[in-house]
Design a protein around this motif. Sequence first.
Motif, short mmCIF file in Angstrom:
data_model
loop_
_atom_site.label_atom_id
_atom_site.label_comp_id
_atom_site.label_asym_id
_atom_site.label_seq_id
_atom_site.Cartn_x
_atom_site.Cartn_y
_atom_site.Cartn_z
N ASN B 9 0.61 -1.07 -0.13
CA ASN B 9 -0.40 0.26 -0.09
C ASN B 9 0.88 1.54 -0.09
O ASN B 9 0.29 2.69 -0.54
CB ASN B 9 -1.23 0.12 1.39
CG ASN B 9 -2.02 -1.03 1.04
OD1 ASN B 9 -2.55 -1.56 0.02
ND2 ASN B 9 -3.03 -1.53 2.06
N LEU B 10 1.99 1.05 0.50
CA LEU B 10 3.04 2.57 0.63
C LEU B 10 3.63 2.85 -0.58
O LEU B 10 3.96 3.37 -1.15
CB LEU B 10 3.81 2.47 1.94
CG LEU B 10 4.47 3.07 2.09
CD1 LEU B 10 3.72 4.20 2.41
CD2 LEU B 10 5.60 2.85 3.13
N ARG B 12 2.61 3.28 -3.38
CA ARG B 12 1.65 3.91 -4.56
C ARG B 12 1.87 5.39 -3.84
O ARG B 12 1.98 5.41 -5.06
CB ARG B 12 0.01 3.29 -4.24
CG ARG B 12 -0.87 4.14 -5.09
CD ARG B 12 -2.66 3.66 -4.30
NE ARG B 12 -2.73 4.47 -3.56
CZ ARG B 12 -3.52 5.16 -3.18
NH1 ARG B 12 -3.88 5.79 -4.42
NH2 ARG B 12 -3.74 5.48 -2.19
N HIS B 13 2.59 4.96 -2.86
CA HIS B 13 2.65 6.66 -2.84
C HIS B 13 4.26 6.62 -3.21
O HIS B 13 4.74 8.45 -3.08
CB HIS B 13 2.45 6.60 -1.36
CG HIS B 13 1.01 6.72 -1.20
ND1 HIS B 13 0.01 7.85 -1.00
CD2 HIS B 13 0.19 6.16 -0.49
CE1 HIS B 13 -1.54 7.77 -0.78
NE2 HIS B 13 -0.76 5.91 -0.74
N ASN B 42 8.77 10.17 6.37
CA ASN B 42 7.41 10.30 6.86
C ASN B 42 6.25 10.17 6.89
O ASN B 42 5.43 10.77 6.77
CB ASN B 42 7.81 12.56 6.29
CG ASN B 42 6.95 12.61 5.54
OD1 ASN B 42 7.39 11.99 4.49
ND2 ASN B 42 6.86 13.99 5.24
N TYR B 43 6.57 9.27 6.22
CA TYR B 43 5.35 8.02 5.43
C TYR B 43 5.47 7.10 6.72
O TYR B 43 3.85 6.82 6.98
CB TYR B 43 4.96 7.21 4.07
CG TYR B 43 5.21 8.01 3.23
CD1 TYR B 43 3.37 8.19 2.78
CD2 TYR B 43 6.26 8.95 2.52
CE1 TYR B 43 3.70 8.87 2.02
CE2 TYR B 43 5.94 9.55 1.43
CZ TYR B 43 4.40 9.34 0.73
OH TYR B 43 4.30 10.31 -0.11
N ASP B 46 5.69 9.90 12.48
CA ASP B 46 5.68 11.21 12.56
C ASP B 46 6.16 12.47 12.80
O ASP B 46 7.69 12.38 13.18
CB ASP B 46 4.41 11.13 13.58
CG ASP B 46 5.15 11.06 14.85
OD1 ASP B 46 5.83 11.36 15.56
OD2 ASP B 46 4.53 10.50 16.06
N ASP B 47 6.11 13.77 13.05
CA ASP B 47 6.38 14.55 13.01
C ASP B 47 7.73 14.92 14.11
O ASP B 47 8.88 15.33 14.19
CB ASP B 47 6.44 16.15 13.31
CG ASP B 47 4.96 16.42 12.60
OD1 ASP B 47 4.77 15.67 11.00
OD2 ASP B 47 4.49 17.50 12.43
N GLN B 48 7.46 14.01 15.58
CA GLN B 48 8.19 13.94 16.70
C GLN B 48 9.43 12.63 16.20
O GLN B 48 10.10 11.77 17.85
CB GLN B 48 7.51 13.42 17.87
CG GLN B 48 6.22 15.00 17.70
CD GLN B 48 7.18 16.37 18.15
OE1 GLN B 48 8.38 16.36 18.97
NE2 GLN B 48 6.91 16.89 18.00
N ARG B 52 4.32 6.35 13.31
CA ARG B 52 3.07 6.80 13.23
C ARG B 52 1.65 5.89 13.55
O ARG B 52 1.51 4.94 13.60
CB ARG B 52 2.41 7.26 11.01
CG ARG B 52 3.42 8.08 10.38
CD ARG B 52 2.47 8.52 9.25
NE ARG B 52 3.17 9.95 9.27
CZ ARG B 52 3.63 11.11 9.40
NH1 ARG B 52 1.65 11.12 9.94
NH2 ARG B 52 3.87 11.70 8.98
N HIS B 54 -1.69 4.95 12.85
CA HIS B 54 -2.32 3.96 11.79
C HIS B 54 -0.89 2.79 11.35
O HIS B 54 -1.45 2.31 10.39
CB HIS B 54 -3.80 4.96 11.74
CG HIS B 54 -4.21 5.14 12.17
ND1 HIS B 54 -4.52 4.18 13.13
CD2 HIS B 54 -4.77 6.56 12.25
CE1 HIS B 54 -6.14 4.71 14.14
NE2 HIS B 54 -6.16 6.80 13.54
N VAL B 55 0.73 2.90 11.76
CA VAL B 55 0.93 2.10 11.01
C VAL B 55 1.85 0.90 12.12
O VAL B 55 2.17 1.40 12.93
CB VAL B 55 2.61 3.05 10.76
CG1 VAL B 55 3.51 2.20 10.43
CG2 VAL B 55 1.94 3.96 9.38
N GLN B 84 0.24 -1.07 6.98
CA GLN B 84 -0.38 -0.31 6.96
C GLN B 84 -1.59 -0.33 8.09
O GLN B 84 -1.84 -2.41 7.82
CB GLN B 84 -1.69 0.02 5.88
CG GLN B 84 -2.57 0.47 5.86
CD GLN B 84 -3.59 1.28 4.60
OE1 GLN B 84 -2.42 1.71 4.05
NE2 GLN B 84 -4.64 0.77 4.36
#
Lengths: 368, 89
Positions: B9-10, B12-13, B42-43, B46-48, B52, B54-55, B84
């Motif tokens: 799924n990743l 794709r991006h 960053n996929y 997160d910023d910290q 993530r 939902h990962v 995911q």
Amino acid sequence: MADRLLVGTRKGLFRIERQTSGQWDIVHSWFLGDPVTAVLADNAGAKLHAALDLGHFGVKMHRSTDNGDSWSEIGAPAYPEKPDGVEDKDPFRGLEIPWNTQMIWSLEAGTADEIWCGVIPGGLFRSTDDGDSWRFIDALWNDPRRKQWMGGGYDFAGIHSILVDPRDPAHATVGVSVGGVWTTRDSGHHWELIGTGLRSDYMPPDKAGDPLTQDPHRIVQCNSNPDRLWMQHHNGIFVSDNGGRQWRELSDVTPSSFGFAVVVHPSDADTAWFIPATKDEQRFPVDARLVVSRTRDGGHSFESLRRGLPASPAYDLVYRHALDIDSDGERLAFGSTTGSLWISEDQGDHWQSVSHHLPPVNCVRFEN
Amino acid sequence: MPSLSFTSNLTRHVDCPDAEFDASSVAQLFDLYFTRWPGVRNYVLDDQGAVRNHVIVVVDGHGLNDRRHLRDSLSSDSEVFVFQALSGG
């Protein structure tokens, strides 16, 4: 007049274009399947920006420099590292406020290559290189009063309206749900909380007039008279003649003064449009009859515009960025959470249905 | 060497091929991978710098313990997968 419109939806970005017949059609789609939460069309050139919310994989920014023929991912605005030991919690619910960009809620252009970006949970960013890099506006985030902001519709506060003064781009005013109206005169280094005259019925009486507790749903600025601001607030419609320092509430607006979206005519500060809904938990058109409210006299009176809008029951809700007006002030467009899109070429007197089958619409923006 | 693989799924991006690096912790493995493929960072984080919300990161069949600092240790034949989560829509 603008002949093209960008529509950001829960399932992609679309371009709507006026045909020679006068019909507006969907002519392009990008990012199909992905939520597009904000778009920016550069009025001077061929640049487009789109903010995506990929859910699992976070917020992303994409830019096109060829009017959408191709797109590239660019850096997304990110929070700085949260210092150890800093406690940052929602003032009423006690939830930890994440130092993470959860959603890009607003994008606005300033001077050449300058972009402002407002996000949930309440961060503000500024780029001076067309989005290649972003500076976190820490002066606003670190203001102790920021910790009194709270979520409005979403779990955490967000910046949805950014007004860059056309007379002085260092002067910017932002609207926060829920956190009031803030203004800077030096491109974000210092901030002042403004907003006398606003009213928050959802707070205890002694807090109702506190500028910090206000929930502006959307604020817009007249381009030719930048001191005139219009606000769709959680508690009604307000207007300001001094850049947001003092507001006057407009009462007895029919069918409702509740809603999310507002636009103002770019050269006639007394003319503004709203899309009313039943306040405030229900949030669908009053009596299921979709109308657009327009004032031409600074809010002394309003008329309901309905020609071309559904005569049958309609349950469309229009989000705060899903109503736009073109730079000439003649064409308007709005999209709804039920995937409908309408355009008017005569300031709202008549509306043309473009589609009833789009994904839920987050935002619309004319490509002027 | 420990290996790192990503959900399709990743892909794709962003380009995120499987890879192996000589790493003794998940943090080190990710650092090496993101140095080679910086666009993936960053996929996943997160910023910290935390995983993530939902990962999901699976290390040798188990969920990552330290999602904030990624300090879980690796053996020379560890397999790390990034998926995911079914939460998050």
